[in-house]
Design a protein around this motif. Sequence first.
Motif, short mmCIF file in Angstrom:
data_model
loop_
_atom_site.label_atom_id
_atom_site.label_comp_id
_atom_site.label_asym_id
_atom_site.label_seq_id
_atom_site.Cartn_x
_atom_site.Cartn_y
_atom_site.Cartn_z
N PRO A 136 0.85 -1.19 0.00
CA PRO A 136 0.00 0.00 0.00
C PRO A 136 0.89 1.24 0.00
O PRO A 136 2.05 1.18 0.44
CB PRO A 136 -0.78 -0.11 1.31
N GLY A 149 6.03 -0.72 5.02
CA GLY A 149 5.93 -2.18 5.01
C GLY A 149 7.01 -2.78 4.13
O GLY A 149 7.80 -2.06 3.50
N ARG A 201 0.76 3.67 1.79
CA ARG A 201 1.11 4.01 3.16
C ARG A 201 0.34 3.11 4.10
O ARG A 201 -0.88 2.99 4.01
CB ARG A 201 0.75 5.49 3.42
N ASP A 202 1.08 2.45 4.96
CA ASP A 202 0.46 1.58 5.94
C ASP A 202 0.96 2.06 7.30
O ASP A 202 2.04 1.68 7.74
CB ASP A 202 0.86 0.13 5.66
N THR A 203 0.20 2.94 7.91
CA THR A 203 0.70 3.72 9.04
C THR A 203 1.34 2.87 10.14
O THR A 203 2.35 3.24 10.72
CB THR A 203 -0.43 4.57 9.65
N ASP A 204 0.76 1.72 10.42
CA ASP A 204 1.25 0.93 11.54
C ASP A 204 2.49 0.11 11.20
O ASP A 204 3.12 -0.44 12.10
CB ASP A 204 0.14 -0.04 12.01
N ALA A 205 2.80 0.00 9.93
CA ALA A 205 3.86 -0.93 9.53
C ALA A 205 5.20 -0.53 10.11
O ALA A 205 5.50 0.66 10.27
CB ALA A 205 3.95 -0.99 8.01
N ARG A 262 7.32 -1.47 0.49
CA ARG A 262 7.90 -0.13 0.37
C ARG A 262 9.39 -0.14 0.72
O ARG A 262 10.19 0.58 0.13
CB ARG A 262 7.16 0.84 1.31
N GLY A 287 5.41 3.42 8.68
CA GLY A 287 4.57 3.39 7.49
C GLY A 287 5.22 2.65 6.32
O GLY A 287 4.67 2.62 5.22
#
Lengths: 653, 653
Positions: free
Chosen positions: A479, A492, A481-485, A495, A490
């Motif tokens: 994704p 993952g 942006r995956d804030t919790d990764a 990225r 963000g």
Amino acid sequence: MSELATALTAALGGRWSHVRDSLRAQDPALFAPPAGEPTTEEYRAHTTAQLALLAEQPYARDGVLPSQGGTGDLGANVTAFEMLGHGDLSLWVKAGVHFGLYGGAVTNLGLPRHQRWVDAMLDLSVPGCFAMTETGHGSNVQQLGTTATYDAATDELVVHTPSVTARKDYIGNAARDARMAAVFAQLVTDEGEHGVHCVLVPIRDARGRVRRGVTIGDDGPKAGLRGVDNGRLTFDHVRVPRENLLGRYGDLDDRGRYTSPIDNPNRRFFTMLGTLVRGRISVAAGAGAATRSALAIATRYAEHRRQFGAPGSEREVAVLDYRVHQRKLLPAVATSYALAFAQNELVELMHEVQTSTTPVPEQQQRELEARAAAIKVASTSHATAAIQTAREACGGAGYLSVNRLVDLKADTDVFTTFEGDNTVLLQLVGKGLLTEFGEGFQELGTLGRLRFGAGVVTEALLERTSTKSLVRRLIAAAPSRDTDAAGGSGLGRGRQLELFADRERHLLEGVARRLQRALRADDQFAVFNDAQDHLVAAARAHVDRVVLEAFAAGVEACTDPAARALLGTVCDLYALSTIEANRGWYLEHERLTPVHSKQVVAAVNVLCGQLRPHARDLVDGFGIPDAWLGTELLEPLEETVDREPTADPAAVA
Amino acid sequence: MSELATALTAALGGRWSHVRDSLRAQDPALFAPPAGEPTTEEYRAHTTAQLALLAEQPYARDGVLPSQGGTGDLGANVTAFEMLGHGDLSLWVKAGVHFGLYGGAVTNLGLPRHQRWVDAMLDLSVPGCFAMTETGHGSNVQQLGTTATYDAATDELVVHTPSVTARKDYIGNAARDARMAAVFAQLVTDEGEHGVHCVLVPIRDARGRVRRGVTIGDDGPKAGLRGVDNGRLTFDHVRVPRENLLGRYGDLDDRGRYTSPIDNPNRRFFTMLGTLVRGRISVAAGAGAATRSALAIATRYAEHRRQFGAPGSEREVAVLDYRVHQRKLLPAVATSYALAFAQNELVELMHEVQTSTTPVPEQQQRELEARAAAIKVASTSHATAAIQTAREACGGAGYLSVNRLVDLKADTDVFTTFEGDNTVLLQLVGKGLLTEFGEGFQELGTLGRLRFGAGVVTEALLERTSTKSLVRRLIAAAPSRDTDAAGGSGLGRGRQLELFADRERHLLEGVARRLQRALRADDQFAVFNDAQDHLVAAARAHVDRVVLEAFAAGVEACTDPAARALLGTVCDLYALSTIEANRGWYLEHERLTPVHSKQVVAAVNVLCGQLRPHARDLVDGFGIPDAWLGTELLEPLEETVDREPTADPAAVA
């Protein structure tokens, strides 16, 4: 050991984990340094005796193909050698010199007529050394000064050292034990010069006496590796039979006529060197093992060493609970995990290429060499940095020999130099990446290969970086942006992979553009030199990428759910601490905003905190039996007064 | 040596350059390690004998005030000790332990009644050791476990080791030679506990026999410093006269009543430790000297070592002509220059404070301690990194003991640990900077001191950073952009100073804000720990700033025009390579634009190129006589075959 640690050990074990287990089951004393404070001669004798015991084991035979009397289980051979890297590194180097380097020359460069030397290598009846490096020629092997000149009158080769800079130097096994030397020399016949070839030159007789015309010096004490007898060889017109030429890539017939399966002398030279790639892979393996030993010791110590109290608490705080201590050790542990997976991948690739029953495309062989150089650089530079960190993390206790860290440091210090100086190797890696993409273009000499448009580079590289379907899939699935990764960064896995590949790609494009100017420049050296630091930076980015990809694949392949989750966090820490270390670049090139860059720094802290409770599992996961670690630092001291012997038992009032 | 190099040596010489010259004129053999491969006992005996010769020289007496029988030329004492750092570091440590640490305890903590021990220290008739560190207490000295309990019945102190973690450990001079130990212990009387004090405890008699109740262990082999007999001391109710208490900051009268000129026990403890600051300054001095030795060796070698040819040239290229090699060595040389000026400034400050005939304000004493900690960290961490780089830059030759680099590495490795672990010291420096600005506020306990607004911090810090009129003037005079300055970076000296001060200021403000939260938090440790890496980063920024300011002042003070111009470029390289190393921070905080950041990287290359022709002058400027460097790497090998002795002279055909 916890179940989780056991699952981690299994994940790190790779295809030859049974070999690892067989080594773990052995008596560690077989691979331990001598007790007490031995003299150099005592240490060398101890190591020589250990090597003889090792020769009785099956591992060396695994390194030789069935056609030459071995089992051909090359991966098993390198894996066993990796495990030996947890023992005394003098034995490790001594074994590597005889079985790996000398044995590698005889088996890879020799012909069927040299089979008796293969046999004598395997049973150690003729100890050998690998005489390539000269005092004046370390990295630039193609310009070695030693000559091997064919004398038609006697059908012999005359091996000669024309100057002190052409003296063979730092040659392991030469000062004390070797009877045979695989000597790299410029082959000269009546027809002219044929470039560097390898010739077997007896240097001692069966009684250990130095042969006429050979002068052997001793390199004397070194930083470490005290059990290894490094020496210097000078040849004064030493005559050997023509048949002693290891002639697989260039031979002389009985009239002294030169023949070679490879016409281009440059290609011939690099093909010969390329067959010796296992040496570099083995150094990476041993560096990895030694580093894991050091990190296991320092992490175990940091779990029970306490210093300073928290407010309101009676007990002092375990030093691994401090953030700065976590930041010293845990990213290094994560890097060791990353490199272990990359090493396993490399060994599998080597095994496939070198045991293939069908001819291997040159491209694949070159990829193996490039990957070996990359992982050797990564593993040995990590060893130098991480073992230093481990020593410092153990304070004064770390400085005592009894706790082993200083020997690990001293012994591995030369790993960044031998089997290819790391800075030179990085340039080799960088150049390989560039020329590879120029392959489709006309050959215009070394620099000419670079005459291609930047757009093409990008495309070719993109294709390459996505060869692994896994990496492609992970990047595609990422994704935006995956804030919790990954500790709140963000970023993952997808990225992370993208950011690593992007840095490599951009740096390579920049180098390519700069080097194109060299074609038009009057002073090509100046242009090259001006781009040299960029070339090295591009190569480093490449190394980082291949290591991350290997780690990501290792995580995906792990079947134990708990171990897989933990490995995922460790992989995040490797990725983010690498991005953090290079955040200057990411910011300069606007791949990270200032705000996002700070989030990466914060995320490294978060990940360290997440891994802290699993620190012991992580280093237990390295699978090193306590006895192999050879240190007093694993457990806390008992809180009782000990009674050491006094320096002088006649104590007085 | 060139005129330019001579002028550089003069600039680096500082106020006590005559002392440097007097050391340079001495026979280097007096300060050299033993020849051959000595056993540990032989090495220790050699070092002990050298120490006896050193005791006949005037230098130790310079370290003692006239009131105690010395000359009081403290700066001369530390400068001489710095020069000794070019010799064998075992002697250096042994001398430092006896004259510096033990001598420092007796002279700074003792009273007139201890004068005979001062005399016996100076003439070496009673060799001493400094027994502070315990196995379980390295950094946290305030929590030492050893006790010294007053026994009114006999008017004695009973010194005791209650547990194995309270055993004195790593104590130099203890395992073989010391007769007296300055033992740091918790002082206990009927009135209660009085905190850590220092007591003289005889551990061997005049014939070298260990005294009853004392158990002496040997720490055994270490990474280096083989001539130093580090050992362990355990005390079993050892009785000494009450007068053996070094009671300047806390004494017992003849009825065992405790008195101290300092009421606050915490302040008393830190005042006592503060008087011992010269040890830390001396370690920084020796680290600086050893690093300069290593860089001189590696730079000399890189000037004549050639590898690989440039296109169209017969001769290979000197490795120092390669950009990546310049980037390894020249910024390190620049940092060594920077630190040498900072060290000279520190020694002058120490001399003024410690020889002042009027009482010194506490603030000034604390500044001296903070500065000493900062320079100790900078100098020893630079030593660890730069000597490693020097070894790697010399390849295989660098790994041989005969070329000295590995001994310099092994001997200095513990410098980042002893006299204060660098990570702990950085936190001390950072905390000092914070509390200093909180001084104007109500005392609210340690954390309470931090309760102040960020605006005030900024103001206070700005005031501090501009105390030196020179720095203020340079910053004020800085044009907003001077395109040609410093390798085309546009950053002249004023802008460099501003960028360094800005980074320190901003980081400190951030830490202060974070720590303020600790006052409201339930878990104060968690908040502190969460800010720990920021605290360390702020301290590093502080260290960088004070070092740059010292270098800038050194450039301004240089009167030789050519040397001054060259020093200016060296200072640019120090400043820009430091900014480059921290460019992640400068970009994150938008102090540099991406374009400007890339210009800084490019400028470091330009500056390396500008300094390349002066590399030899720069390392000659260190003023180390060739014989002191103790290596074979200074000159190229002659191009003739050498004839080394064969390993076995009975050569056979």
